[in-house]
Write a protein that holds these residues in place. Structure first.
Motif, PDB file in Angstrom:
ATOM      1  N   PHE A 190      -6.378  -1.408 -50.510  1.00 53.06           N
ATOM      2  CA  PHE A 190      -7.098  -2.089 -49.448  1.00 53.06           C
ATOM      3  C   PHE A 190      -8.045  -1.135 -48.747  1.00 53.06           C
ATOM      4  CE2 PHE A 190      -2.927  -4.274 -49.663  1.00 53.06           C
ATOM      5  CZ  PHE A 190      -3.388  -5.476 -50.175  1.00 53.06           C
ATOM      6  N   SER A 191      -9.219  -1.637 -48.422  1.00 54.31           N
ATOM      7  CA  SER A 191     -10.195  -0.824 -47.701  1.00 54.31           C
ATOM      8  C   SER A 191      -9.830  -0.772 -46.222  1.00 54.31           C
ATOM      9  CB  SER A 191     -11.594  -1.421 -47.866  1.00 54.31           C
ATOM     10  OG  SER A 191     -11.695  -2.633 -47.135  1.00 54.31           O
ATOM     11  N   VAL A 192     -10.447   0.145 -45.510  1.00 51.12           N
ATOM     12  CA  VAL A 192     -10.243   0.250 -44.067  1.00 51.12           C
ATOM     13  C   VAL A 192     -10.672  -1.055 -43.400  1.00 51.12           C
ATOM     14  CG1 VAL A 192     -11.001   1.468 -41.973  1.00 51.12           C
ATOM     15  CG2 VAL A 192     -10.491   2.754 -44.055  1.00 51.12           C
ATOM     16  N   ASP A 193     -11.763  -1.646 -43.879  1.00 45.28           N
ATOM     17  CA  ASP A 193     -12.227  -2.918 -43.313  1.00 45.28           C
ATOM     18  C   ASP A 193     -11.207  -4.027 -43.537  1.00 45.28           C
ATOM     19  OD1 ASP A 193     -14.589  -1.826 -42.361  1.00 45.28           O
ATOM     20  OD2 ASP A 193     -15.750  -2.384 -44.144  1.00 45.28           O
ATOM     21  N   ASP A 194     -10.560  -4.049 -44.714  1.00 49.10           N
ATOM     22  CA  ASP A 194      -9.521  -5.050 -44.984  1.00 49.10           C
ATOM     23  C   ASP A 194      -8.366  -4.886 -43.998  1.00 49.10           C
ATOM     24  OD1 ASP A 194     -10.862  -6.130 -47.178  1.00 49.10           O
ATOM     25  OD2 ASP A 194      -9.764  -4.907 -48.645  1.00 49.10           O
ATOM     26  N   ILE A 195      -7.934  -3.656 -43.817  1.00 47.04           N
ATOM     27  CA  ILE A 195      -6.801  -3.388 -42.924  1.00 47.04           C
ATOM     28  C   ILE A 195      -7.167  -3.729 -41.489  1.00 47.04           C
ATOM     29  CG2 ILE A 195      -5.301  -1.580 -41.997  1.00 47.04           C
ATOM     30  CD1 ILE A 195      -5.528  -0.262 -44.853  1.00 47.04           C
ATOM     31  N   GLN A 196      -8.393  -3.337 -41.064  1.00 52.68           N
ATOM     32  CA  GLN A 196      -8.827  -3.663 -39.703  1.00 52.68           C
ATOM     33  C   GLN A 196      -8.905  -5.169 -39.516  1.00 52.68           C
ATOM     34  OE1 GLN A 196      -9.438  -1.433 -36.978  1.00 52.68           O
ATOM     35  NE2 GLN A 196      -9.207  -3.422 -36.001  1.00 52.68           N
ATOM     36  N   SER A 197      -9.344  -5.886 -40.518  1.00 53.71           N
ATOM     37  CA  SER A 197      -9.410  -7.343 -40.442  1.00 53.71           C
ATOM     38  C   SER A 197      -8.018  -7.949 -40.273  1.00 53.71           C
ATOM     39  CB  SER A 197     -10.085  -7.897 -41.701  1.00 53.71           C
ATOM     40  OG  SER A 197     -10.116  -9.287 -41.662  1.00 53.71           O
ATOM     41  N   LEU A 198      -7.045  -7.400 -40.993  1.00 51.08           N
ATOM     42  CA  LEU A 198      -5.667  -7.885 -40.851  1.00 51.08           C
ATOM     43  C   LEU A 198      -5.151  -7.643 -39.433  1.00 51.08           C
ATOM     44  CD1 LEU A 198      -4.070  -6.661 -44.214  1.00 51.08           C
ATOM     45  CD2 LEU A 198      -4.864  -8.967 -43.640  1.00 51.08           C
ATOM     46  N   ILE A 199      -5.436  -6.467 -38.903  1.00 49.03           N
ATOM     47  CA  ILE A 199      -5.003  -6.138 -37.543  1.00 49.03           C
ATOM     48  C   ILE A 199      -5.722  -7.037 -36.533  1.00 49.03           C
ATOM     49  CG2 ILE A 199      -4.986  -4.336 -35.755  1.00 49.03           C
ATOM     50  CD1 ILE A 199      -4.569  -2.303 -38.085  1.00 49.03           C
ATOM     51  N   ASP A 200      -7.012  -7.315 -36.777  1.00 53.59           N
ATOM     52  CA  ASP A 200      -7.774  -8.191 -35.885  1.00 53.59           C
ATOM     53  C   ASP A 200      -7.186  -9.595 -35.820  1.00 53.59           C
ATOM     54  OD1 ASP A 200      -9.620  -6.295 -35.117  1.00 53.59           O
ATOM     55  OD2 ASP A 200     -11.123  -6.902 -36.597  1.00 53.59           O
ATOM     56  N   ASN A 201      -6.538 -10.020 -36.888  1.00 53.86           N
ATOM     57  CA  ASN A 201      -5.973 -11.367 -36.929  1.00 53.86           C
ATOM     58  C   ASN A 201      -4.662 -11.486 -36.157  1.00 53.86           C
ATOM     59  OD1 ASN A 201      -8.047 -12.493 -38.442  1.00 53.86           O
ATOM     60  ND2 ASN A 201      -7.109 -11.897 -40.372  1.00 53.86           N
ATOM     61  N   LEU A 202      -4.112 -10.373 -35.714  1.00 53.78           N
ATOM     62  CA  LEU A 202      -2.888 -10.416 -34.915  1.00 53.78           C
ATOM     63  C   LEU A 202      -3.187 -10.976 -33.530  1.00 53.78           C
ATOM     64  CD1 LEU A 202      -1.394  -6.859 -35.647  1.00 53.78           C
ATOM     65  CD2 LEU A 202      -0.544  -9.050 -36.522  1.00 53.78           C
ATOM     66  N   PRO A 203      -2.235 -11.668 -32.926  1.00 50.29           N
ATOM     67  CA  PRO A 203      -2.398 -12.040 -31.514  1.00 50.29           C
ATOM     68  C   PRO A 203      -2.584 -10.770 -30.686  1.00 50.29           C
ATOM     69  CG  PRO A 203      -0.538 -13.199 -32.489  1.00 50.29           C
ATOM     70  CD  PRO A 203      -0.984 -12.182 -33.502  1.00 50.29           C
ATOM     71  N   ASP A 204      -3.298 -10.880 -29.580  1.00 53.88           N
ATOM     72  CA  ASP A 204      -3.669  -9.693 -28.806  1.00 53.88           C
ATOM     73  C   ASP A 204      -2.481  -8.843 -28.369  1.00 53.88           C
ATOM     74  OD1 ASP A 204      -6.448  -9.927 -28.958  1.00 53.88           O
ATOM     75  OD2 ASP A 204      -6.479 -11.389 -27.332  1.00 53.88           O
ATOM     76  N   GLY A 205      -1.394  -9.466 -27.964  1.00 56.06           N
ATOM     77  CA  GLY A 205      -0.214  -8.713 -27.534  1.00 56.06           C
ATOM     78  C   GLY A 205       0.359  -7.892 -28.677  1.00 56.06           C
ATOM     79  N   TYR A 206       0.477  -8.509 -29.848  1.00 51.38           N
ATOM     80  CA  TYR A 206       0.980  -7.805 -31.025  1.00 51.38           C
ATOM     81  C   TYR A 206       0.050  -6.641 -31.373  1.00 51.38           C
ATOM     82  CZ  TYR A 206       3.847 -11.988 -32.202  1.00 51.38           C
ATOM     83  OH  TYR A 206       4.731 -13.030 -32.215  1.00 51.38           O
ATOM     84  N   LYS A 207      -1.259  -6.944 -31.373  1.00 50.87           N
ATOM     85  CA  LYS A 207      -2.252  -5.938 -31.773  1.00 50.87           C
ATOM     86  C   LYS A 207      -2.227  -4.737 -30.828  1.00 50.87           C
ATOM     87  CE  LYS A 207      -6.623  -7.122 -31.490  1.00 50.87           C
ATOM     88  NZ  LYS A 207      -7.990  -7.563 -31.797  1.00 50.87           N
ATOM     89  N   MET A 208      -2.131  -5.023 -29.525  1.00 54.43           N
ATOM     90  CA  MET A 208      -2.142  -3.938 -28.554  1.00 54.43           C
ATOM     91  C   MET A 208      -0.934  -3.025 -28.749  1.00 54.43           C
ATOM     92  SD  MET A 208      -2.925  -4.197 -24.470  1.00 54.43           S
ATOM     93  CE  MET A 208      -3.236  -5.911 -24.604  1.00 54.43           C
TER      94      MET A 208
END
Length: 186
Positions: A116-134
């Motif tokens: 997975f590329s860095v962009d793929d991983i960042q996209s997965l993290i972006d899809n998390l709800p804000d509380g989870y992501k933070m």
């Protein structure tokens, strides 16, 4: 051969910036802004908002530069201001909701495959709800402990652990979907 003391050079640059030397401030901004934009981007999905937050945070950096005590990393000091500004932005947007859930599980999540590329991983993290992501970013990326995260976010330690657990579970599910999609099995 001349040995240059980089720490001393940074200290002098900071002192000039404290004295409102615009050239010194620009040097600091140019040196650290690419990394700090990346930090903002970990928390804030929209690039334009991330840039705005970074700029606001740098204004705080320059306003409070006289408070930097040259103990520890200057980059780490800036990073902390950036992270706090991201958290403040998310709070003001009222986009973050923490679920009080003491039922969490510890799970190793260190096997993200290199396919997975860095962009793929960042996209997965972006899809998390804000509380989870933070919580995920503060724990996994920044290296804060759950007690520190709880204090920063005004939640209890169990909630921090729960949010991380849920984030990891959601990321695993997303990774499995991505793997299945890229293997053509979905």
């Amino acid at each position: 051969m001349k040995v240059i003391n980089l720490h001393q050079e940074e200290k002098e640059l900071i002192e000039l910036a404290v004295a409102n030397n615009r050239h010194a401030q620009q040097k600091i901004y140019s040196k650290f802004s690419p990394k700090m934009l990346s930090v903002c981007r970990q928390y804030i999905k929209d690039l334009h908002n991330a840039e705005d937050i970074m700029i606001t945070a740098f204004m705080k950096v320059f306003t409070n530069l006289n408070k930097f005590e040259h103990k520890g990393s200057f980059e780490g000091w800036i990073r902390r201001i950036i992270i706090n500004e991201c958290i403040s932005y998310i709070r003001v947007q009222k986009k973050v909701k923490f679920i009080e859930d003491e039922n969490y599980f510890e799970d190793s999540f260190n096997n993200i495959e290199s396919q997975f590329s860095v962009d793929d991983i960042q996209s997965l993290i972006d899809n998390l709800p804000d509380g989870y992501k933070m919580v995920f970013n503060l724990y996994c990326v920044e290296g804060f402990k759950h007690q520190e995260i709880a204090t920063m976010l005004g939640i209890n330690e169990g909630t921090s652990k729960s949010q991380l657990s849920h984030a990891r579970k959601m990321l695993k599910e997303q990774i499995n979907k991505l793997k299945n999609y890229s293997n053509g099995t979905e």
